[in-house]
Enzyme design. Structure first.
Site, short mmCIF file in Angstrom:
data_model
loop_
_atom_site.label_atom_id
_atom_site.label_comp_id
_atom_site.label_asym_id
_atom_site.label_seq_id
_atom_site.Cartn_x
_atom_site.Cartn_y
_atom_site.Cartn_z
N ASP A 152 -7.61 71.87 122.69
CA ASP A 152 -8.17 72.00 121.35
C ASP A 152 -7.34 71.13 120.41
OD1 ASP A 152 -9.49 72.70 119.08
OD2 ASP A 152 -9.16 74.86 119.26
N GLY A 153 -7.74 69.86 120.31
CA GLY A 153 -6.99 68.93 119.47
C GLY A 153 -7.77 68.42 118.28
N LYS A 154 -9.11 68.63 118.31
CA LYS A 154 -10.00 68.18 117.23
C LYS A 154 -9.71 66.72 116.86
CE LYS A 154 -10.67 72.86 115.50
NZ LYS A 154 -9.81 73.56 116.47
N ARG A 155 -9.56 65.90 117.87
CA ARG A 155 -9.24 64.50 117.66
C ARG A 155 -10.48 63.71 117.24
NH1 ARG A 155 -4.62 66.51 117.88
NH2 ARG A 155 -2.99 65.71 119.23
#
Length: 325
Positions: free
Chosen positions: A104-107
């Site tokens: 879960d990095g929301k890159r």
């Protein structure tokens, strides 16, 4: 494709859940932290080592009942390079136990920068004559609100390496509607309320921004649909907004959902059930704090407490999700 593998793991365990590994130091039992503080001082290195022991214990306790884990990169990055290494080792250990790993990095970014992000987590980089897979996880969360040129590089990498992404569509946080619920189309002015209507045909009619984002993700990934009917671009759809989730499930026939908001944020099995398709598939529900910090309520072993909470969540979902038993 990657989501086909995830669905197989869900079916095998009859459990459509993912455990969020968000190791805030307050969630780690004091005895685990103190062990490393005594050896290495109150340092970033010591904290990262404690995180690693905590995560491995959780993975050992959960891997035979929970199909996937979702480390939230922020809790690792806060510990600097030692924390990033703990993230890498956590992903590696979870995969060795047969778990599906979602970072879960929301890159996101555009062009070559988006390609670099997708390579880091989903692909491979060539150093001289040798190819390396820096993180080699199964899926990554990405921010869809930059548009298609921020997502297409991730699709290319996902297709090449049999990976997937989950794009932010309707998030679980309280202020999500400030932007995501704004009305668009035909010059409509957003008033902050979602439009619960069927997909428009012909001339565009007013719809909520989140539905337009979901439609775009499905459109640009339509060439990647797997044997189960799902593309390599999934959607993050919060259990805290059940009516919107129901609309999106009806609308996005080929999109696998990652469902945050269960438990600590107020979502329930009943609200999460809206994200599954008519066959009880196509979604996985996340719980983080309720599982990894369950020991705070019981006062006992953190691994046993996490396992008990994960089983409780599984059983609650089994009652409301079709064909999950």
């Amino acid at each position: 494709m990657s989501f086909a593998r995830l669905q197989e793991k869900i079916d095998a365990l009859k459990n459509p859940t993912v455990a969020g590994l968000d190791p805030d130091l307050e969630h780690i039992p004091p005895q685990v932290l103190e062990k490393y503080y005594k050896e290495h001082g109150e340092t970033l290195e010591a904290a990262s080592m404690a995180v690693m022991e905590f995560n491995c214990g959780l993975i050992d306790a959960l891997s035979d009942i929970v199909p996937a884990v979702k480390p939230q990169s922020a809790y690792y990055e806060i510990l600097g390079p030692y924390g990033v290494m703990a993230l890498h080792k956590t992903c590696e250990y979870a995969k060795s136990k047969g778990m599906y790993v979602i970072v879960d990095g929301k890159r996101n970014d555009i062009g070559s920068t988006a390609s670099a992000y997708s390579t880091a987590y989903l692909g491979a980089v060539k150093i001289g004559s040798t190819e390396y897979k820096p993180f080699d996880v199964d899926a990554l969360t990405v921010n869809a609100y930059l548009g298609s040129d921020g997502i297409k590089p991730f699709i290319e990498t996902a297709v090449k390496y049999d990976k997937a992404v989950f794009a932010l569509v309707k998030t679980s946080n309280p202020s999500a509607g400030e932007l995501q619920d704004k009305l668009i189309g035909n010059g409509a002015q957003g008033d902050g309320s979602p439009v619960l209507s069927e997909k428009s045909t012909g001339e565009p009619s007013p719809c909520a921004l989140y539905t337009a984002v979901g439609d775009l993700m499905e459109e640009i990934s339509k060439e990647t649909i797997d044997k189960n009917g799902y593309s390599c671009v999934g959607a993050v759809v919060g259990a805290t907004y059940p009516e919107e989730a129901k609309l999106l499930r009806e609308r996005l026939k080929h999109t696998f959902f990652l469902v945050p908001g269960y438990g600590a944020q107020g979502g329930s099995a009943e609200t999460a059930a809206n994200t599954f398709d008519k066959n009880g598939k196509g979604a996985i529900v996340n719980s983080s704090r309720a599982i990894i910090a369950a020991w705070k309520k019981t006062g006992g072993d953190y691994k046993a407490a996490a396992r008990e909470e994960a089983l409780k969540m599984r059983d609650e979902l089994r009652k409301v999700v079709k064909n999950s038993t």
